[in-house]
Each structure stands twice: as structure tokens, then as C-alpha cells.
Design a protein around this motif. Structure first.
Motif, PDB file in Angstrom:
ATOM      1  N   GLU A 160       0.269 -41.159  56.876  1.00 53.82           N
ATOM      2  CA  GLU A 160      -0.688 -40.112  56.521  1.00 53.82           C
ATOM      3  C   GLU A 160      -0.576 -39.748  55.036  1.00 53.82           C
ATOM      4  OE1 GLU A 160       1.308 -40.083  59.073  1.00 53.82           O
ATOM      5  OE2 GLU A 160      -0.124 -40.295  60.746  1.00 53.82           O
ATOM      6  N   ASP A 161       0.661 -39.725  54.517  1.00 58.22           N
ATOM      7  CA  ASP A 161       0.846 -39.423  53.097  1.00 58.22           C
ATOM      8  C   ASP A 161       0.209 -40.498  52.226  1.00 58.22           C
ATOM      9  OD1 ASP A 161       2.298 -37.132  53.701  1.00 58.22           O
ATOM     10  OD2 ASP A 161       4.195 -38.238  53.777  1.00 58.22           O
TER      11      ASP A 161
ATOM     12  N   LYS B 283      -6.855 -41.396  48.569  1.00 52.27           N
ATOM     13  CA  LYS B 283      -8.079 -40.650  48.304  1.00 52.27           C
ATOM     14  C   LYS B 283      -8.318 -40.467  46.797  1.00 52.27           C
ATOM     15  CE  LYS B 283      -8.097 -37.903  52.572  1.00 52.27           C
ATOM     16  NZ  LYS B 283      -8.038 -36.509  53.125  1.00 52.27           N
ATOM     17  N   TYR B 284      -7.214 -40.485  46.042  1.00 55.88           N
ATOM     18  CA  TYR B 284      -7.319 -40.211  44.610  1.00 55.88           C
ATOM     19  C   TYR B 284      -6.937 -41.418  43.740  1.00 55.88           C
ATOM     20  CZ  TYR B 284      -7.135 -35.570  46.672  1.00 55.88           C
ATOM     21  OH  TYR B 284      -7.358 -34.455  47.441  1.00 55.88           O
TER      22      TYR B 284
ATOM     23  N   GLU C  44       4.513 -34.245  47.972  1.00 55.20           N
ATOM     24  CA  GLU C  44       3.576 -33.224  47.523  1.00 55.20           C
ATOM     25  C   GLU C  44       3.416 -33.242  46.005  1.00 55.20           C
ATOM     26  OE1 GLU C  44       1.590 -31.468  49.343  1.00 55.20           O
ATOM     27  OE2 GLU C  44       2.421 -32.431  51.125  1.00 55.20           O
TER      28      GLU C  44
ATOM     29  N   MET D  54      -3.970 -36.055  42.212  1.00 62.60           N
ATOM     30  CA  MET D  54      -5.146 -35.226  42.454  1.00 62.60           C
ATOM     31  C   MET D  54      -5.553 -34.491  41.179  1.00 62.60           C
ATOM     32  SD  MET D  54      -5.746 -32.318  45.406  1.00 62.60           S
ATOM     33  CE  MET D  54      -4.381 -31.309  44.796  1.00 62.60           C
TER      34      MET D  54
ATOM     35  N   ILE E  36       1.256 -36.318  45.137  1.00 60.59           N
ATOM     36  CA  ILE E  36      -0.151 -36.101  45.505  1.00 60.59           C
ATOM     37  C   ILE E  36      -0.787 -35.089  44.569  1.00 60.59           C
ATOM     38  CG2 ILE E  36      -1.665 -35.173  47.288  1.00 60.59           C
ATOM     39  CD1 ILE E  36       0.194 -36.415  49.372  1.00 60.59           C
TER      40      ILE E  36
ATOM     41  N   GLU F 242      -2.329 -42.361  53.024  1.00 61.24           N
ATOM     42  CA  GLU F 242      -3.780 -42.204  53.080  1.00 61.24           C
ATOM     43  C   GLU F 242      -4.250 -41.070  52.171  1.00 61.24           C
ATOM     44  OE1 GLU F 242      -4.584 -41.654  57.201  1.00 61.24           O
ATOM     45  OE2 GLU F 242      -4.332 -43.803  57.714  1.00 61.24           O
ATOM     46  N   ARG F 243      -3.471 -40.020  52.040  1.00 60.87           N
ATOM     47  CA  ARG F 243      -3.834 -38.934  51.118  1.00 60.87           C
ATOM     48  C   ARG F 243      -3.781 -39.413  49.673  1.00 60.87           C
ATOM     49  NH1 ARG F 243       0.062 -34.092  52.310  1.00 60.87           N
ATOM     50  NH2 ARG F 243      -1.205 -33.141  50.658  1.00 60.87           N
TER      51      ARG F 243
END
Length: 476
Positions: free
Chosen positions: A459-460, A466-467, A426, A433, A429, A462-463
Motif C-alpha cells: 500500500e505504501d 501516485k506522485y 511518511e 508529494m 511520501i 502504491e501511494r
């Protein structure tokens, strides 16, 4: 083929000569028998010499055979050529006739040194001594000092019980000397002149003014290493500068660092600074914090052109280095708490802060919950406006990520976490972000694959993607 025939002939003649006392041999008178015996023995005595001369190794030209002694191991006796010359007369005559094989002296064995002086002719000679030299050898070499191109004395092998005073009577002009290395040897350099000196390595204690006087007489100096225990006498005025246009590398340790205040180095030089020692700064105040005066080298051209900066903590030492087209500089200091390491890095970086593009931190373990840690890391990263790449190796990433999340280093696009304690998914990310939302995104994120294996799911990842344009695992 002739070599094999001679060996066969020798084998066949030996029993013939041994059997001469019987048969036909008894019909001859004494003189004839003696002549025949001598003739037979001459043939037998000469056959080994002939077969040896025809051996493949002895058919090598002298120019090639003479290179054999040069392939000895570095730690072998430098006079091993004497042993090799006893193989046969051809080897002996070849080696004696080559002056280049007799130019190295180890400072011992006066008789062997006398022979080497005669056989070396007029070639340059090298005096390389480990331990206390034989005064008799030095007396023999004194008339030939103008031929010296290498002088090296290493008394460290004697330990603390070795001589602590000047033991080498060297003075005057050394027109051919190109390399001078004195380790744990006190030598007066007042009357030594070396106009062609290119490599100088000194360890021990010297008078400050005399050392500068000597350095000024070495205009061709390319490599300088000073590991000084002390510098006697007061330093000269700050305006005095020693200039070397050809200098390529400089290594300063301990009190040798004081020389930096009186040097002007050319662009492209590579420097290594080793410490710390408790010195006094330009104001005369004792400086125990960073342990030596960093202002001493702020004038060096390499700082204004440095592109890469690294800090590495290894065992009981920490190493800081700057690299760029204007030259490289390395600082090696004794172990201190990691927070002090970063503080020293800040001062070391200050003169070249505008040009640094790459930063590597290795082995720095800091806690992100400590306000002092956050402040020190912030002080380091805030001025690095041109930073493009940050690599954290075996380093706690949390405080660095927290500081970068404040929009520091707007040009940063590459972040590498190599074998470092991983931040939480977290936090990472949130970091990428936030940078993306502020218009200063991380374009390339390189992580050790173990982070993905043990701490992150697909999944982490892939998040993160995104950035971040490129997420790379197991970076090399």
C-alpha cells in the motif's frame, strides 16, 4: 615422423655399439676397431642433437621463438633470458641474435650489464632499478645514456634507512628519454634535458624554481605525477605559467599541489589531487580548515564543463571527483568528520556549480536533527540549479530529503537510495508529494529492495506511485 625414427634408431644402435668388442669386432685390426668405435660414437653423439633439432618447439621460426622471454612474469628477474638461452644451442643463438631481448637493465651485476650493452646493439634501453644501484653499472651505461628511453629508480624498498642524498650521476642531454620515474631518490635536475619526455613521476623534495625550469623543457609531457615531501625555495611569481598542450593526466600529492598555481592545463585532462597537507594559501595564512588553497585550480577548464560530482568516504580517506567532457578531477583527502567533508565538497564544487547534473554521495552519515547539518547540506544543494540525478549510497538520506523539500534543484528528476538507512515511509511520501505539488516532481525513485521488504507495505508503494512516474526496487 622423422623425429620418431631418429629416436628409435638411437635406441637400437646403443646396444650394437656396446656389443662390438665380441664376435666380428675381434677379427678387425686395431685401427679398424678404433675407426668403427669412433663412427659409432659419432652417430650416437649426433643423434640427440638431431632429434632435439627436430623437436616441435625447435622448429619454430626465430621470430616466434624470440617472443618467449617476453612472456615472463613482471616480478621475475629481468635477465631471465640468460637462463632460457642455456636450453640448447638453437635457443642460445636465437636469443643472442635478438637485440630487443637485451635492452633492460636492473642496475646490478656489472658483467651481465656489459654483455647486455653489447647485445642490445643500438636499440633504446631501459634502466629500471629497485633499491640502490651498483655504481659500476651506471659507469658502464653512462656512454649509452643517449639511448635511454625509460629511467626508473625506486628506493622505497630500502625503507627509512635508505640513502637520502643524490646517488645517480645523471646530467646532460637525454634525447630519447620518454619516461622518468624517481621514487624516494633525491636527484638534481638542473642539468637534465629531456625534450621527448612523456611520463614524469617524482617523489621526494625539489627546489621550486628548478622544478619549474625542468618542467618547461618537457613540451611533450602527457602524464605528470608529483608526490613531493617539500618544495625548497620561495615560489616564483604568480604570473609564471607552465603550459603542456599534450597533457592527459596529472596527479599531485602533498606539496606538489603548489604547482597548480603555476600551470595551465588543456581541456580534457584528467587530474588527481591527494592530500591534505597543511599548506599556506595565496595570502600566506595557514589554512587548517580545508588544508590547502582551493583557489589554486579554479582556472582549470574541466570545472567549467563538469557534469558529474561525487563524494565517497572510504576507510580513512575521502574522495571527491568531478567528471565531464572537459576532463576529470579527483581529490583525495585524509579522514575528517563527515560534516567537514561536505563543507570541503562545497568549496571544491563552487567553480563548476552551474554545469553539474549528477551528484553521488557515498558513506556520509549525518543527523537530520542538527541545524548545522541542515545548513551545510542546504549550502551544497541550493546552487545546483541544473542537478538532474542524486544518488545516496550508504548515506543518511533525511537531511538531503529535507533540503530538497524546500524546492531546491528544480530539474531533479532521479533520486536513488542505495543501501542507505531508509527514511520513514511518511517522510518519503511527504517529500515526493511536496515536490509534485510544487511542479518539480521526482520522475524516477530507485530504492534498495530491502527498504520495501522491511519498511514498506504494498500500500505504501502504491501511494508513492501516485506522485512518482517510476518506482524501481533494487537499482543496479
Amino acid at each position: 615422423m622423422l623425429y620418431e625414427l631418429l629416436k628409435t634408431l638411437q635406441q637400437e644402435l646403443e646396444p650394437v655399439v656396446q656389443s662390438l668388442p665380441g664376435g666380428y669386432y675381434t677379427l678387425l685390426d686395431c685401427d679398424q676397431r678404433e675407426d668403427l668405435r669412433k663412427a659409432g660414437m659419432d652417430v650416437l653423439n649426433n643423434l640427440p642433437r638431431l632429434t632435439n633439432a627436430l623437436a616441435p618447439v625447435n622448429r619454430l621460426p626465430p621470430e616466434i621463438l624470440g617472443t618467449i622471454p617476453k612472456y615472463r612474469e613482471q616480478d621475475e628477474d629481468r635477465m631471465r633470458v640468460v637462463t632460457l638461452s642455456n636450453v640448447c644451442s638453437y635457443w642460445r643463438n636465437t636469443f643472442i641474435a635478438m637485440p630487443s631481448l637485451w635492452t633492460e637493465f636492473n642496475g646490478r651485476d656489472a658483467e651481465m650489464s656489459r654483455i647486455s650493452i653489447e647485445r642490445s646493439g643500438v636499440l633504446p634501453i631501459q634502466l629500471v632499478v629497485e633499491g640502490a644501484p651498483d655504481p659500476g653499472v651506471l659507469e658502464l651505461l653512462a656512454p649509452h645514456f643517449p639511448r635511454l628511453d625509460v629511467v626508473s629508480f625506486d628506493l622505497s624498498v630500502l625503507g627509512r634507512g635508505g640513502p637520502d642524498t643524490q646517488v645517480v650521476p645523471m646530467h646532460g642531454e637525454f634525447p630519447s628519454l620518454e619516461r622518468l620515474q624517481l621514487k624516494d631518490l633525491q636527484l638534481s635536475i638542473n642539468d637534465v634535458r629531456t625534450p621527448k619526455l612523456r611520463v614524469l613521476k617524482l617523489t621526494r623534495t625539489y627546489d621550486f624554481a628548478n622544478l619549474l625550469d625542468f618542467l618547461e623543457t618537457c613540451p611533450l609531457l602527457e602524464n605528470l605525477e608529483l608526490r613531493l615531501h617539500h618544495l625548497n625555495g620561495e615560489p616564483p611569481g604568480a604570473r609564471r605559467k607552465v603550459v603542456w598542450d599534450n597533457l592527459k593526466t596529472i596527479v599531485l600529492c602533498g606539496h606538489g599541489l603548489k604547482i597548480l598555481q603555476h600551470t595551465s592545463l588543456p581541456p580534457g585532462v584528467e587530474a588527481g589531487l591527494y592530500g591534505p597537507m597543511i599548506l599556506r594559501d595565496l595570502t600566506g595564512h595557514r589554512n587548517d580548515g580545508n588544508l590547502f588553497n582551493l583557489q589554486a585550480w579554479t582556472h582549470l577548464p574541466m570545472f567549467r564543463q563538469s557534469e558529474s560530482l561525487s563524494l565517497r568516504i572510504a576507510s580513512t580517506y575521502q574522495l571527491i571527483s568531478l567528471k565531464g567532457p572537459g576532463g576529470n578531477m579527483g581529490l583525495k583527502t585524509r579522514f575528517h568528520p563527515h560534516l567537514n567533508c561536505v563543507g570541503l565538497l562545497i568549496q571544491f564544487t563552487r567553480p563548476s556549480v552551474d554545469t553539474i547534473q549528477n551528484l553521488e554521495i557515498d558513506g556520509v552519515r549525518l543527523s537530520g536533527e542538527n541545524a548545522a547539518v541542515f545548513e551545510v547540506v542546504s549550502d551544497l544543494l541550493r546552487p545546483l540549479h541544473g542537478l538532474r540525478s542524486l544518488k545516496l549510497v550508504h548515506t543518511t538520506p533525511s537531511p538531503w530529503i529535507q533540503v530538497l523539500d524546500q524546492n531546491y534543484c528544480p530539474r531533479l528528476w532521479n533520486l536513488t537510495l542505495w543501501e542507505s538507512p531508509p527514511p520513514s515511509c511518511e517522510d518519503l511520501i511527504r517529500f515526493v508529494m511536496g515536490r509534485s505539488g510544487a511542479g518539480v516532481p521526482i520522475s524516477r525513485l530507485s530504492l534498495t529492495k530491502d527498504i520495501q521488504k522491511f519498511f514498506y507495505t504494498r500500500e505504501d508503494v502504491e501511494r508513492l506511485e501516485k506522485y512518482v512516474r517510476c518506482v524501481e526496487w533494487d537499482p543496479k
